[in-house]
Design a protein around this motif. Structure first.
Motif, mmCIF file in Angstrom:
data_model
loop_
_atom_site.group_PDB
_atom_site.id
_atom_site.type_symbol
_atom_site.label_atom_id
_atom_site.label_comp_id
_atom_site.label_asym_id
_atom_site.label_seq_id
_atom_site.Cartn_x
_atom_site.Cartn_y
_atom_site.Cartn_z
ATOM 1 N N VAL A 47 74.401 29.553 88.188
ATOM 2 C CA VAL A 47 73.283 28.626 88.011
ATOM 3 C C VAL A 47 73.411 27.904 86.676
ATOM 4 N N TYR A 48 73.816 28.633 85.630
ATOM 5 C CA TYR A 48 74.000 27.996 84.324
ATOM 6 C C TYR A 48 75.045 26.888 84.407
ATOM 7 N N SER A 49 76.051 27.086 85.233
ATOM 8 C CA SER A 49 77.087 26.057 85.402
ATOM 9 C C SER A 49 76.482 24.766 85.941
ATOM 10 N N VAL A 50 75.545 24.900 86.878
ATOM 11 C CA VAL A 50 74.905 23.715 87.449
ATOM 12 C C VAL A 50 74.054 23.016 86.389
ATOM 13 N N VAL A 51 73.430 23.784 85.526
ATOM 14 C CA VAL A 51 72.652 23.191 84.429
ATOM 15 C C VAL A 51 73.574 22.409 83.498
ATOM 16 N N CYS A 52 74.785 22.928 83.263
ATOM 17 C CA CYS A 52 75.765 22.186 82.449
ATOM 18 C C CYS A 52 76.088 20.847 83.102
ATOM 19 N N ALA A 53 76.185 20.832 84.432
ATOM 20 C CA ALA A 53 76.465 19.583 85.147
ATOM 21 C C ALA A 53 75.330 18.583 84.927
ATOM 22 N N ILE A 54 74.101 19.071 84.964
ATOM 23 C CA ILE A 54 72.946 18.189 84.760
ATOM 24 C C ILE A 54 72.952 17.621 83.344
ATOM 25 N N GLN A 55 73.284 18.443 82.361
ATOM 26 C CA GLN A 55 73.341 17.946 80.986
ATOM 27 C C GLN A 55 74.414 16.862 80.853
ATOM 28 N N ASN A 56 75.565 17.061 81.482
ATOM 29 C CA ASN A 56 76.603 16.026 81.465
ATOM 30 C C ASN A 56 76.079 14.715 82.054
ATOM 31 N N MET A 57 75.378 14.832 83.170
ATOM 32 C CA MET A 57 74.821 13.650 83.831
ATOM 33 C C MET A 57 73.821 12.947 82.927
ATOM 34 N N TRP A 58 73.004 13.724 82.247
ATOM 35 C CA TRP A 58 71.969 13.188 81.367
ATOM 36 C C TRP A 58 72.585 12.383 80.224
ATOM 37 N N LEU A 59 73.641 12.937 79.643
ATOM 38 C CA LEU A 59 74.292 12.254 78.529
ATOM 39 C C LEU A 59 75.006 10.987 78.992
ATOM 40 N N MET A 60 75.673 11.066 80.147
ATOM 41 C CA MET A 60 76.354 9.882 80.659
ATOM 42 C C MET A 60 75.337 8.800 81.020
ATOM 43 N N ALA A 61 74.233 9.198 81.642
ATOM 44 C CA ALA A 61 73.188 8.231 81.989
ATOM 45 C C ALA A 61 72.696 7.511 80.734
#
Length: 211
Positions: free
Chosen positions: A129-143
């Protein structure tokens, strides 16, 4: 690959400029498919335990589906209001906490559990689950780097969202994201501006060696 001091400064600026965007900031302007693809690309290139890549992304533009999601928000938001007292209760009712309809699109991010043991996840099961949160953070920064606002809506019933989106039973909703162009990004986080909480001092939360 080596990064310059300018690269490091840019990354720091993006991190500091990232904002959780509410519905009152989104404008009626579509997000290009190129930008959507870049944001998803950032997500799928996040770190994951055992290189398991346990994420799935449901991109939602359909307003009928989003209206159903918003109904779940209204239901959960009414429950949440009861948890805050006096001044905070008044302040809570004034907050715009989502942009499900106002944004250009929504992305529901799910955790897909593996049917076999995952390296690094045998003891700490939640690492997936933490891995998926890392994906969301990546998306947030790219956005943010693309000038696209992103808001994470957590006042939702995960099971109702799964039903609306017809997600398989074993999937777990981790994040429900609203994305779109905005009229402006605040210089500091909105809840900090509204004095809902104060920023913590780094010296109070970094502990050396042990507690």
């Amino acid at each position: 690959m080596k990064f310059t001091s300018e690269d490091i400064e840019t990354l720091e600026q993006i991190i500091l400029a990232r904002r959780d965007v509410r519905g009152n900031r989104f404008i009626n302007s579509p997000v290009s498919q190129k930008d959507i693809d870049k944001i998803l690309f950032a997500g799928v290139n996040a770190p994951s335990v055992g290189f398991s890549q346990p994420w799935e992304f449901v991109v939602i533009k359909d307003l009928d589906i989003r209206n159903k999601i918003k109904e779940s928000f209204f239901e959960e938001n009414e429950k949440a209001k009861q948890l805050f007292k006096e001044k905070r209760a008044d302040a809570y009712t004034q907050l715009k906490l989502e942009g499900i309809i106002e944004s250009a699109l929504n992305i529901a991010v799910f955790y897909k559990p593996s049917k076999h043991p995952i390296l690094g996840q045998t003891t700490m099961k939640e690492a997936g689950v933490y891995s998926v949160v890392c994906a969301i953070q990546n998306m947030w920064l790219m956005a943010r780097a693309l000038g696209v606002g992103l808001g994470w809506v957590s006042i939702l019933d995960p099971n109702k969202i799964k039903t609306i989106l017809k997600a398989p039973k074993d999937r777990k909703l981790i994040g429900y994201l609203c994305l779109g162009h905005v009229d402006k990004f605040y210089e500091n986080p909105e809840l900090e501006r509204l004095q809902w909480e104060k920023r913590k001092n780094i010296n109070d939360i970094v502990i050396k060696e042990s507690y």
